[in-house]
Design an enzyme around this catalytic site. Structure first.
Site, short mmCIF file in Angstrom:
data_model
loop_
_atom_site.label_atom_id
_atom_site.label_comp_id
_atom_site.label_asym_id
_atom_site.label_seq_id
_atom_site.Cartn_x
_atom_site.Cartn_y
_atom_site.Cartn_z
CE LYS A 1 26.11 30.79 30.33
NZ LYS A 1 24.76 30.43 30.47
CB THR A 2 26.58 32.96 25.15
OG1 THR A 2 25.95 32.93 26.42
CG2 THR A 2 25.52 33.13 24.08
CG ASP B 1 22.74 28.51 28.11
OD1 ASP B 1 23.81 28.24 28.68
OD2 ASP B 1 22.32 29.66 27.95
CD GLU B 2 22.24 29.61 32.80
OE1 GLU B 2 22.83 28.98 33.70
OE2 GLU B 2 22.30 30.84 32.66
CD GLN C 1 27.12 31.02 37.33
OE1 GLN C 1 26.28 31.86 37.04
NE2 GLN C 1 28.19 30.80 36.59
NE ARG D 1 26.64 36.81 37.96
CZ ARG D 1 26.93 35.99 36.98
NH1 ARG D 1 26.50 36.24 35.77
NH2 ARG D 1 27.63 34.90 37.19
#
Length: 743
Positions: free
Chosen positions: A39-40, A225-226, A256, A609
């Site tokens: 996503k980044t 973002d997020e 998340q 993760r």
DNA sequence: TATAAGGGATTTTTT
DNA sequence: ATCCCTTATA
């Protein structure tokens, strides 16, 4: 406008949905980005694409993150694509963007541009004072509970008045009273808390159409973002800023969302399509991080949540190894298993920096740390007490804050008697109370201590001397000389702060001095930065928005320990999730409060993760709060199909405990060798090299300050533990600094 | 006014 | 078990 070639370069290496997201045109866009889906990369490439196609100038881009670290990363990666044009972009956290807007417009709301930003601890102190003022029984309600309620109200854009309108219980009535006083005091102190940064920005934009349209014109493209972690104020802010154009790109993963407990509203992302009916939705489901087994486990666990936006992560990285699930006797056995396994992996060629251990609560790190120390495995703990939360650092900052914002009663009461000047709580209360009565600032009142009613002669003198120093420092601070580091040095010196620490000559004091030296370094670095306006108040605002000096190091060759919450956004080849027991994870309070879905999302975060190896462990018995108890494996473990784990294999052996014993660390003996077939132990960085002790155990010594005593302990690093005869106290002294002599 | 003993709570925390 | 905060005392 760029050539087609350049645009193609931007898009090269992106998969189809990523490419679609990067090139999407005008209007609202929701990108549902699964864990590890790049996503980044999509965000930065979209930024570059917007600039390259002329959809926006660099200065018209607002890219918002939640953490400074994420902002820094985004800025760096965007710079690789657009070069120095990134400098014109607003790539920063919500709070930093708001602080920047408020620095320009806070005067419209009755603040000065030097307003102080209160962090959580500052806010809590003020809440406590307000509770006392409102005669709230601190046994019945804690400041933390009241603060969280107020914070929640602010997140929902309910001011004290609106809150008071809708109280339904005695607790809420109490909160309403404190809330009113808290707001008044904050404003009087020319201070804002973290929630205010968002709320006041919304206020200023709503109240002043010219401010609103200026920012709506400026921010042609907004990217967030997020997004699953946004709260209602943040939603409102985005709604206002994106205006008619509504060029709003949000990226997030509802699975998340793990910050609901602090006001994040998952419905922001779940209802985006209702709030913006013309929004495009793009799903990024291809994962570039983990094995398919790990993803299947994550998918299986999260599938138990209701009302999700369906999403199936997949990868081309292959199936990988099964998930290692282990049940151990107790937390010590669990720790020994983890450490033994880490050593085995390291012997097999892994690096310690590839390993992370996640737990639900900070308290769980202790046993693990003990075991790691014994095994001489180097580790770092992420989280815990942060640099800027240390008392001495906060004190130093409070001194500086008071110099630029003399109205700040919080900073004043923090440092007026630190170091000890004989100005106790009563005297401080008198000064604050009198300032309150007069409607004057603490500074003005303290400058005339003799006029404060009830202040004793000794206190008047002490306050007078204190203010003499402060006035001189303030002249220097406001003289237009912009360098912060020398000023900070002068503050620490002239206020006697450093001197008092030096006089202590304890190991703790030495550490504090070092922390202050580090703060001076931070200031020097700030002084040396180019561009932007540099001033003491800008420095302080910057500091207040950087909670952490980001202590995590990726390449130090050490194991990393952290809570599951801290793990979000990170990835490690080898991950251990410990304490997978009902009551620990999911946490008992979450079970009680029916917050299971958020716990499950936390589990999803933890699992995703891991890149290659995932271990999940639980203990059959555990000591919690000093009490023994039996534990049941986490329900989340049960949600992972056996076929993805090695549980079957373990059972097939019929001796589930056998392997554990093989790889476990002997209960005692720091130099013991793991019984894994005689491999040599890989030893991490030694934690402390004991120097030849200058003193011997039992030796009689004499200290210039504490008098005569006896050495009762010696610790690594030249630390001498002395029991002093005069007061019977035990103190740890650093022999290198202590004025200690043999008798 | 500053330091020692008791009492109660105790999840997670990007800013 | 431990930490933090209030209360008691010198």
């Amino acid at each position: 406008m760029q050539t087609t070639d350049q645009l193609e370069t931007l898009l090269a290496g992106l998969n189809d949905p990523q490419r679609e997201a990067v090139t999407y045109g005008e209007g609202p866009l929701l990108i549902l980005a699964g864990a590890g889906s790049g996503k980044t990369r999509v965000l930065t490439h979209r930024i570059a694409y917007l600039v390259a196609t002329g959809a926006a100038q660099a200065g018209e881009i607002l890219a918002i993150t939640f953490t400074n670290k994420a902002a820094a990363e985004m800025r760096e990666r965007a710079e690789l694509l657009v070069g120095r044009r990134v400098r014109a972009m607003w790539v920063m956290t919500f709070h930093a963007a708001c602080a920047r807007i408020l620095r320009a417009h806070a005067d419209r709301l009755g603040y000065t541009r030097q307003f102080t930003i209160y962090d959580q601890a500052d806010s809590r102190r003020l809440i406590k004072r307000c509770m006392e003022a409102a005669n709230v029984d601190p046994k019945r309600f804690t400041p933390a509970a009241i603060h969280s309620q107020i914070s929640d109200a602010k997140n929902r854009m309910r001011d004290a008045e609106a809150y008071a309108q809708m109280v339904g219980s005695y607790f809420e009535q109490t909160v309403a009273n404190v809330y009113t006083g808290y707001e008044r005091e904050l404003h009087r102190a020319n201070a804002m808390d973290f929630d205010d940064l968002l709320g006041r920005t919304v206020n200023v934009i709503e109240l002043f159409p010219e401010v609103r349209s200026a920012y709506q014109d400026t921010f042609r493209q907004i990217l967030v973002d997020e997004y699953q972690d946004t709260n209602p104020v943040q939603y409102r802010l985005l709604e206002l800023l994106s205006g008619e154009r509504r060029n709003l790109t949000v990226v997030g993963d509802p699975d998340q969302s793990v910050y609901g407990f602090r006001g994040a509203d998952i419905t922001n992302i779940l209802s985006f399509e209702e709030q913006f009916p013309d929004a495009a939705v793009i799903r990024l489901e291809q994962n570039y991080r983990s094995t398919q087994t790990i993803l299947d486990a994550a998918n299986a666990v999260i599938a138990n949540n209701r009302g999700r936006k369906e999403k199936q992560l997949w990868t081309e990285l292959g199936e990988g190894d099964p998930i290692h699930v282990r049940e151990l006797d107790d937390e010590h056995a669990e720790a020994r298993f983890v450490v033994g396994e880490i050593q085995r992996l390291v012997d097999a060629g892994a690096s310690l920096s590839e390993v992370a251990v996640f737990y639900r609560t900070n308290a769980q790190s202790r046993v693990l740390e003990d075991t790691l120390v014994r095994a001489e495995v180097a580790y770092q703990v992420v989280g815990g007490t942060r640099f800027y939360e240390r008392a001495e650092v906060k004190d130093a900052i409070a001194y500086l804050t008071l110099l630029v914002n003399p109205q700040d009663a919080g900073s004043f009461s923090r440092i007026v008697n630190s170091p000890r000047r004989g100005i106790g709580v009563t005297s401080v209360a008198r000064i604050l109370g009198y300032a309150n009565t007069l409607g004057a600032s603490v500074w003005e009142v303290a400058a005339e201590p003799a006029s404060v009613p009830g202040l004793g002669a000794a206190a008047i003198k002490a306050v007078g001397r204190f203010m003499e120093t402060m006035v001189a420092l303030r002249e220097r601070a406001t003289s237009g000389e912009a360098s912060v580091a020398p000023l900070l040095g002068a503050v620490l010196d002239q206020t006697g702060y450093l001197e008092a620490l030096r006089a202590e000559r304890t190991i703790e004091a030495q550490g504090r001095i070092e922390n202050l030296e580090e703060l001076v370094n931070v200031a020097s670095e700030y002084d040396a930065t180019e561009g932007e306006e540099r001033s003491l108040s800008a420095f302080l605002q910057q500091l207040s928005l950087v909670a952490d000096a980001d202590t995590r190091e990726d390449d130090k060759g050490v194991v990393t320990l952290m809570t599951l919450h801290n793990a979000k956004g990170l990835e490690y080849p080898i991950v251990f999730m410990i304490g997978c027991e009902d009551g620990i994870f999911p946490h008992s309070r979450a079970i009680e409060e029916g917050a299971l879905e958020e716990e499950r999302r936390l589990c999803y975060v933890g699992i995703t993760r891991a890149q290659r190896d995932l271990y999940m462990t639980c203990a059959r018995q555990r000591t919690v709060f000093g009490a023994h108890g039996y534990a049941v494996p986490s329900r989340f473990l049960g949600e992972i199909p056996d076929s993805l784990t090695d549980r079957g294999e373990q059972q097939a052996r019929g001796r589930a405990g056998f392997r554990e014993r093989l790889t476990s660390w002997p209960a005692s003996g720091p130099a013991a060798t793991a019984e894994t077939g005689g491999q040599s132990l890989r030893v991490g960085r030694a934690r402390a090299n004991p120097e030849p002790p200058a003193f011997a155990l039992g030796e009689d010594v004499s200290d210039s300050k504490f008098g005569e005593g006896t050495v009762i302990g010696l610790e690594p690093g030249g630390i001498v533990v002395v029991r002093f005869r005069r007061d019977g106290s035990e103190r740890k002294l650093l022999s290198q600094y202590a004025h200690l002599s043999r008798r």
